[in-house]
Motif scaffolding. Sequence first.
Motif, PDB file in Angstrom:
ATOM      1  N   ILE A  50       0.855  -1.181   0.000  1.00 25.73           N
ATOM      2  CA  ILE A  50       0.000   0.000   0.000  1.00 25.73           C
ATOM      3  C   ILE A  50       0.892   1.233   0.000  1.00 25.73           C
ATOM      4  CG2 ILE A  50      -1.795   1.256   1.234  1.00 25.73           C
ATOM      5  CD1 ILE A  50      -2.756  -1.406   2.383  1.00 25.73           C
ATOM      6  N   GLY A  51       0.836   1.978  -1.095  1.00 21.78           N
ATOM      7  CA  GLY A  51       1.718   3.129  -1.288  1.00 21.78           C
ATOM      8  C   GLY A  51       2.879   2.745  -2.170  1.00 21.78           C
ATOM      9  N   CYS A  52       2.907   3.240  -3.404  1.00 21.55           N
ATOM     10  CA  CYS A  52       3.872   2.746  -4.397  1.00 21.55           C
ATOM     11  C   CYS A  52       4.818   3.828  -4.893  1.00 21.55           C
ATOM     12  CB  CYS A  52       3.123   2.104  -5.564  1.00 21.55           C
ATOM     13  SG  CYS A  52       2.120   0.693  -5.060  1.00 21.55           S
TER      14      CYS A  52
ATOM     15  N   ASP B 124      -2.469   2.063  -4.777  1.00 21.23           N
ATOM     16  CA  ASP B 124      -2.132   3.483  -4.707  1.00 21.23           C
ATOM     17  C   ASP B 124      -3.291   4.289  -5.275  1.00 21.23           C
ATOM     18  OD1 ASP B 124       0.905   4.871  -4.290  1.00 21.23           O
ATOM     19  OD2 ASP B 124      -0.613   6.146  -5.232  1.00 21.23           O
ATOM     20  N   LEU B 125      -3.218   5.600  -5.087  1.00 25.22           N
ATOM     21  CA  LEU B 125      -4.208   6.515  -5.657  1.00 25.22           C
ATOM     22  C   LEU B 125      -3.721   7.140  -6.958  1.00 25.22           C
ATOM     23  CD1 LEU B 125      -5.109   8.354  -2.335  1.00 25.22           C
ATOM     24  CD2 LEU B 125      -6.659   6.888  -3.620  1.00 25.22           C
TER      25      LEU B 125
ATOM     26  N   LEU C  32       1.114   3.321 -10.096  1.00 23.20           N
ATOM     27  CA  LEU C  32       0.671   1.951 -10.361  1.00 23.20           C
ATOM     28  C   LEU C  32       1.296   1.418 -11.645  1.00 23.20           C
ATOM     29  CD1 LEU C  32      -3.090   2.261  -9.345  1.00 23.20           C
ATOM     30  CD2 LEU C  32      -1.258   1.129  -8.076  1.00 23.20           C
ATOM     31  N   ASP C  33       1.454   2.281 -12.634  1.00 20.21           N
ATOM     32  CA  ASP C  33       2.127   1.851 -13.870  1.00 20.21           C
ATOM     33  C   ASP C  33       3.572   1.465 -13.585  1.00 20.21           C
ATOM     34  OD1 ASP C  33      -0.146   2.262 -15.378  1.00 20.21           O
ATOM     35  OD2 ASP C  33       0.439   4.279 -16.048  1.00 20.21           O
ATOM     36  N   SER C  34       4.270   2.279 -12.791  1.00 24.02           N
ATOM     37  CA  SER C  34       5.660   1.950 -12.481  1.00 24.02           C
ATOM     38  C   SER C  34       5.737   0.705 -11.599  1.00 24.02           C
ATOM     39  CB  SER C  34       6.353   3.139 -11.806  1.00 24.02           C
ATOM     40  OG  SER C  34       5.814   3.387 -10.523  1.00 24.02           O
TER      41      SER C  34
ATOM     42  N   THR D  84       2.015  -7.965  -9.885  1.00 22.37           N
ATOM     43  CA  THR D  84       1.185  -8.798 -10.766  1.00 22.37           C
ATOM     44  C   THR D  84      -0.211  -8.210 -10.929  1.00 22.37           C
ATOM     45  OG1 THR D  84       0.502 -10.178  -8.892  1.00 22.37           O
ATOM     46  CG2 THR D  84       2.438 -10.892 -10.148  1.00 22.37           C
ATOM     47  N   HIS D  85      -0.642  -7.392  -9.963  1.00 24.06           N
ATOM     48  CA  HIS D  85      -1.949  -6.752 -10.006  1.00 24.06           C
ATOM     49  C   HIS D  85      -1.831  -5.342  -9.436  1.00 24.06           C
ATOM     50  CE1 HIS D  85      -2.687 -11.115  -9.650  1.00 24.06           C
ATOM     51  NE2 HIS D  85      -3.753 -10.905 -10.388  1.00 24.06           N
ATOM     52  N   THR D  86      -2.667  -4.436  -9.907  1.00 20.38           N
ATOM     53  CA  THR D  86      -2.696  -3.085  -9.357  1.00 20.38           C
ATOM     54  C   THR D  86      -4.123  -2.737  -8.948  1.00 20.38           C
ATOM     55  OG1 THR D  86      -3.003  -2.081 -11.549  1.00 20.38           O
ATOM     56  CG2 THR D  86      -0.736  -2.313 -10.741  1.00 20.38           C
TER      57      THR D  86
END
Length: 361
Positions: A186-188, A211-212, A217-219, A226-228
């Motif tokens: 949680i938090g990327c 993440d928000l 999330l792309d990075s 494996t999932h976002t």
Amino acid sequence: MTQEVRGVVARTENAPVETETILIPDPGPGEAVVRVQACGVCHTDLHYKLGGISDDFPFLLGHEAAGVVESVGAGVSDVAPGDFVVLNWRAVCGQCRACKRGRPWYCFDTHNARQPMTLTDGTPLSPALGIGAFSDKTLVAAGQCTKVDPGAAPSAVGLLGCGVMAGMGAAINTGNVGRGDSVAVIGCGGVGGAAIAGARLAGAATIVAVDLDRRKLDSARGMGATHTVDAHDRDPVDAVRELTGGFGADVVIEAVGRPETYRQAFYARDLAGTVVLVGVPTPGMTLELPFLDVFARGGALKSSWYGDCLPSRDFPMLTDLYRQGRLDLDAFVSETIPLDGIEGAFAKMEHGDVLRSVVLV
């Protein structure tokens, strides 16, 4: 002989930082002077500038660094002039109860250089995390210097000095992620992205990034997720459970440092699972959880300090993985900037525009 070099100084709370002439003394016993080659811009440096860590202004900022040892003081044998090193902020003492129990990564008496670096008028500087590496050179305790492969790019391996090591260690050392485990992060940002990379290195089968910010999330996918989960669109707890067969993740790493995201981590883990807090809360935050839930869900609630790392063990290993192409540290470097570009880097950081800006000195 005292040297005059450039350094980035925060003189007063929340004032713009300034590049100033600072004085570096010759290394004393147990100390080393390091010529800095690269230093990442970390949230901790911003916290220092804002007065969120202490009020010991003026601060010499910068701590996530790599460089070359220039000189050493009496009694130093582990490093020598010419060694390429990554700087760390936990030089272990070897004598405290943790060290004597064979757990030096929990050292309770870590140390820094004894002599101060100063402004030209003699005002002592407080180096960020005992390092102060937004400078041409810095004075540190020799134990803060960890030798690594000199063929590695300073801009990449310097990040092991703080954020990347904190995240990777949260997964590998604190969370004990193993082959086939399910992990949620949680938090990327930089630390969370490193936790994802660490979980992948450890062999996790399912890695859920939450993440928000869609850019993060792309990075995260590039780091190994494996999932976002976009927390704008879905409840993170429900999403993590759905992606783990309805059970929750074996290890949930909270890399934000807020009570609400910690609660999400607590409820997103499987029964007897592990929550790892690596995000740093601010003073005054409080956490409330139903006490029965803490008992009934079992497992472990852990805090990860510096990824529970031992620099002499972990920095060379991760540098070797980077050199072998098995750990993409370059992916964390969003941009390289000059020493006078730090205010702009702070602004980009606050807007979520970068994983890491890296100063090339």
